[in-house]
Design an enzyme around this catalytic site. Structure first.
Site, short mmCIF file in Angstrom:
data_model
loop_
_atom_site.label_atom_id
_atom_site.label_comp_id
_atom_site.label_asym_id
_atom_site.label_seq_id
_atom_site.Cartn_x
_atom_site.Cartn_y
_atom_site.Cartn_z
N SER A 163 0.84 -1.20 0.00
CA SER A 163 0.00 0.00 0.00
C SER A 163 0.88 1.25 0.00
CB SER A 163 -0.96 -0.04 1.18
OG SER A 163 -1.99 0.91 1.05
N ASP A 261 -9.82 -3.91 -5.77
CA ASP A 261 -9.04 -2.87 -5.12
C ASP A 261 -9.22 -1.57 -5.91
OD1 ASP A 261 -7.01 -1.19 -4.08
OD2 ASP A 261 -5.67 -2.90 -3.72
N HIS A 291 -8.30 -4.47 -1.45
CA HIS A 291 -7.09 -3.82 -0.97
C HIS A 291 -6.68 -4.41 0.38
CE1 HIS A 291 -4.12 -0.65 -0.80
NE2 HIS A 291 -4.46 -0.42 0.46
#
Length: 315
Positions: A163, A261, A291
């Protein structure tokens, strides 16, 4: 795929993943909606808990807290045999998460790959907005370039994160190249579901308010925390959004993202530009995955973490 002696098909994985997503959404729907950037109380809660969860992270004795590069904190995991060093940059929207938030995963990675793992405790927004976090990651990477041989007996360096940590990994490689003329020091990058365009790719804008780990509103909120007051054009600066940078001279990469995501386009676009710039890329698109999926106990998580270990071991 075989797990505990059982053969797991791709269809089984997808069904499990979609069922988990539905359960996650149902649980999230029972909590008050969070629109935009999190408030101080929410941030404090997120910082106490492990990423993606509601419990404190597990602390292992194998993790050692150090200070390097004139003041940057890192958490080090050093196996008995060291064949390289992996600079890990944690996720958390540049505003939460920590170097000590994934001890179990990072120690397992160190053992299986024979890599010393250094996770960087970079400064967090909103107290320390851009460029504080990238500055800390750059300093840690430069320190490794200069000290890895003396500290760990190896010049083999790798970098990666998940991320926001994936974003910081690319930013760090670009800073090493553009500010210090350092290319080739890091032999590979492992990038899990990163945001590479903070002005928002089409998938970010169109994802909507689906109550998965990340959505359009939560992304806008974290961008405002990390880059307060910046408009879309300023956020397209390559120093902020590496998707717009010249990627020539970067190392081979493995880029992974799920189809559920909002950052799907970021990985697809970055992989294409990375390859066009001349470096090999492995692109993994995981069916049904949201995600942050590797933070949860799913079959696809074990598969992807195994592939991560294989990539880093061979890099």
């Amino acid at each position: 795929m075989t797990v505990d002696g059982m053969t797991i098909t791709d269809e089984d994985c997808l069904a499990e993943t979609l069922a988990f997503n539905a359960q996650f959404e149902a649980t999230a729907a029972r909590r008050p909606a969070r629109d935009g950037k999190p408030d101080a109380a929410t941030l404090a809660t997120l910082r106490r808990h492990r990423l993606g969860g509601d419990t404190p992270p597990v602390t292992l004795p194998q993790g050692q807290d150090r200070v390097i590069a004139g003041g940057v904190k890192v958490r080090a995991f050093v196996p008995d045999r060291v064949d390289g060093v992996y600079l890990h940059l944690h996720g958390g929207g540049w505003a939460f998460g920590s170097a000590g938030g994934q001890d179990e995963r990072l120690w397992r990675l160190a053992e299986h790959t024979r890599l010393a793992v250094l996770s960087v405790e970079y400064r967090l927004a909103p107290e320390h907005p851009f460029p504080a976090g990238p500055d800390d990651c750059e300093a840690a990477a430069r320190w490794l370039v200069d000290h890895a041989t003396a500290e760990f007996g190896t010049e083999r360096l790798l970098i990666g994160g998940e991320s926001a940590g994936a974003h910081l990994s690319v930013v760090t490689l670009l800073r090493l190249r553009d500010r210090h003329g350092i290319t080739g020091a890091f032999g590979a990058a492992h990038l899990l579901y990163g945001p590479y365009d903070l002005s928002m790719t089409p998938s970010q804008r169109s994802f909507g308010s689906k109550r998965l780990l990340s959505n359009t509103d939560s992304l806008r909120g974290t961008y405002e925390l990390f880059t307060p007051g910046m408009g879309a054009e300023r956020r397209r600066d390559p120093e902020v959004s590496p998707l717009f940078a010249d990627l020539v001279g970067l190392p081979p990469a493995r880029i992974v993202v799920g189809t559920e995501d909002p950052l799907l386009d970021d990985s697809l676009f970055l992989a294409a530009r990375w390859q066009a710039a001349g470096a090999p890329v492995q692109l993994g698109v995981v069916a049904g995955a949201m995600h942050g999926f590797t933070l949860f106990p799913l079959t696809i998580t074990e598969r992807e973490l195994r592939r991560e270990r294989e990539f880093l071991s061979a890099a």
